[in-house]
Design a protein around this motif. Sequence first.
Motif, PDB file in Angstrom:
ATOM      1  N   VAL A   6      -4.502  -3.815   4.973  1.00  0.00           N
ATOM      2  CA  VAL A   6      -5.112  -4.940   5.680  1.00  0.00           C
ATOM      3  C   VAL A   6      -4.015  -5.828   6.232  1.00  0.00           C
ATOM      4  N   THR A  20      -8.476 -10.464  11.102  1.00  0.00           N
ATOM      5  CA  THR A  20      -8.238  -9.616   9.932  1.00  0.00           C
ATOM      6  C   THR A  20      -8.546  -8.181  10.315  1.00  0.00           C
ATOM      7  N   THR A  21      -7.612  -7.276  10.077  1.00  0.00           N
ATOM      8  CA  THR A  21      -7.769  -5.870  10.439  1.00  0.00           C
ATOM      9  C   THR A  21      -7.563  -4.985   9.215  1.00  0.00           C
ATOM     10  N   PHE A  22      -8.560  -4.164   8.917  1.00  0.00           N
ATOM     11  CA  PHE A  22      -8.428  -3.134   7.898  1.00  0.00           C
ATOM     12  C   PHE A  22      -8.117  -1.817   8.605  1.00  0.00           C
ATOM     13  N   ARG A  43     -10.512   2.595  -0.629  1.00  0.00           N
ATOM     14  CA  ARG A  43      -9.187   3.106  -0.984  1.00  0.00           C
ATOM     15  C   ARG A  43      -9.300   4.483  -1.627  1.00  0.00           C
ATOM     16  N   PHE A  60      -8.153  -4.816  -3.236  1.00  0.00           N
ATOM     17  CA  PHE A  60      -8.204  -3.362  -3.374  1.00  0.00           C
ATOM     18  C   PHE A  60      -8.143  -2.910  -4.829  1.00  0.00           C
ATOM     19  N   ASN A  96     -18.051  -5.492   5.350  1.00  0.00           N
ATOM     20  CA  ASN A  96     -17.064  -6.486   4.947  1.00  0.00           C
ATOM     21  C   ASN A  96     -16.637  -7.348   6.135  1.00  0.00           C
ATOM     22  N   ILE A 144      -5.348   2.812   2.865  1.00  0.00           N
ATOM     23  CA  ILE A 144      -6.060   1.691   3.475  1.00  0.00           C
ATOM     24  C   ILE A 144      -5.171   0.457   3.349  1.00  0.00           C
ATOM     25  N   SER A 200      -9.242   1.382  12.742  1.00  0.00           N
ATOM     26  CA  SER A 200      -9.052  -0.053  12.515  1.00  0.00           C
ATOM     27  C   SER A 200     -10.368  -0.792  12.708  1.00  0.00           C
ATOM     28  N   LEU A 251     -14.256  -2.278  -1.493  1.00  0.00           N
ATOM     29  CA  LEU A 251     -12.940  -1.976  -0.934  1.00  0.00           C
ATOM     30  C   LEU A 251     -12.145  -1.011  -1.818  1.00  0.00           C
ATOM     31  N   LEU A 271     -16.446  -1.011   5.354  1.00  0.00           N
ATOM     32  CA  LEU A 271     -15.520  -1.820   6.142  1.00  0.00           C
ATOM     33  C   LEU A 271     -16.263  -2.663   7.179  1.00  0.00           C
ATOM     34  N   GLU A 308       0.828  -1.201   0.000  1.00  0.00           N
ATOM     35  CA  GLU A 308       0.000   0.000   0.000  1.00  0.00           C
ATOM     36  C   GLU A 308       0.864   1.254   0.000  1.00  0.00           C
TER      37      GLU A 308
END
Length: 362
Positions: free
Chosen positions: A335, A342-344, A323, A301, A259, A333, A284, A319, A256, A71
Motif C-alpha cells: 500500500v 491511497t493505492t493498494f 495478502r 496486513f 476497502n 500486496i 492497483s 486485508l 480491495l 512487504e
Amino acid sequence: MVHTLDLHQRLMLLRDTVFAAWLKAVREQVRFAHALPAPLLLDTLPIFYEHLCSVASGENFDYRQSTLASEHGGERARLTSYDVETVAHELQLFRSVLFTTWGNAGFSFSLEQSARLNSLLDEAIRESITGFILCKAAAREQFSAAAVHDIRAQLSAASMAVDHLLETRDPETVRTLAALASTHQARIASMLSEMLDMSMVTPPASATPELQFLDLREVLADVVSRSTAASRTEVAAVPVHGYWHRDSISKAIDNLLANAVEYSDAGSPVKATLRCYGGRVALSITNEGPPIRPERLEAIFQLYKRTAAKGESGWQIGLPFVRSVAEQHAGSIAVECRHGFTTFILDTPIDPRAILSARAAG
C-alpha cells in the motif's frame, strides 16, 4: 518539467538492464538465491525502481507512506530461506548494480541527487529488515487468541440451536434448528480453515491453489460489475492472460474494492488499474481520502490486529486474506499513501506455476 520527465523516461529504459545485472549478481553472491525463479526474486523491486527514477528526477518520496519495502522483507520471510543478513545483502547489491548501470549509460548525478537516492535505498533496506523481523516474530499465541474470539459467536449460536433441538419434538422446528446449527458449524469450519492457512509463515503445499488460464481483465470487470463500488469504479486495463485461482483472486479484488469505498471520500471515484511488466502483473486499486497513519501501514496486513479506525471492533481478516491470496500466487500486496490518494497494489507473476511447484517441492 520536460527535462525532468525526459530523465525519468530515460532511466526507465534501463530497467531491464539493471535487473538482468542484479539477478546475475544475486544468484552468484547471495545465499539461498541461486535456485529462486526471477519473478520471486524481483518481487516489489520493479515498482521500487520506478520510485528511484522519480527521486532521481527530482520528485519527493516518503517511505513512511509506503509498505513496498516492508512487504519485500515480509515476502522474503514467508517465501524464502533468507535471513536478515541476506535481505540486506541483496539490496546492497541492488544499490551497487543500479549506480554502476546508470553510470555506464552516461548518467551522472549531483551530490544532492546521490544523497537523496542513497537515503531512499537506506530506508528501503531498513524497512525490508523490519518487515522481515516482524513477520518472523509473529506469535502463534495471537492466532489461538484470535481464533477463539472470532468463532465464539458462531459456536454460541450453534450450541443454542442444539440445546433447543433437545427440547422440541416438532418436526418443522427440528429441521429449522438443525439447518441453523449446520450453517453455524460450516461457518466455523470455514473460518478456522482460512485463519489456519493465513497463520502459516510459509504457505504449505496443500494451500497451493489450482490455477486456471484466465484473462485477469475479465475477472476484474466481473468483480467490479457485482461490487457495491461498481458505480464509482473507473477501470483502466488491457487483456492480461495468465494463471490464477479465479475464486480466491476474485475475493481478493472484491475485498480491495470494498476497502477502497469504505475509506474514501464520499462520492469520489475508485480507480482499478492493470499493468504488466517483466512477466508480472500489478493490479492497483486507488481511492481518494485520508491517508493511513504511517504507524498503521504494516499493521493492516497483520493477522488479528484489532482495528480502531471508524469505530470498528473485532478482528479484521480482509486485508490479511488479500495478502494470503497474493502469496498463494507467489505475489505480494503493498500500500502507498501519496498526495491524498491511497493505492493498494496486488502484484503477481503472470504464470506462478513454476514458483509454486518449486515451493511445494521444497
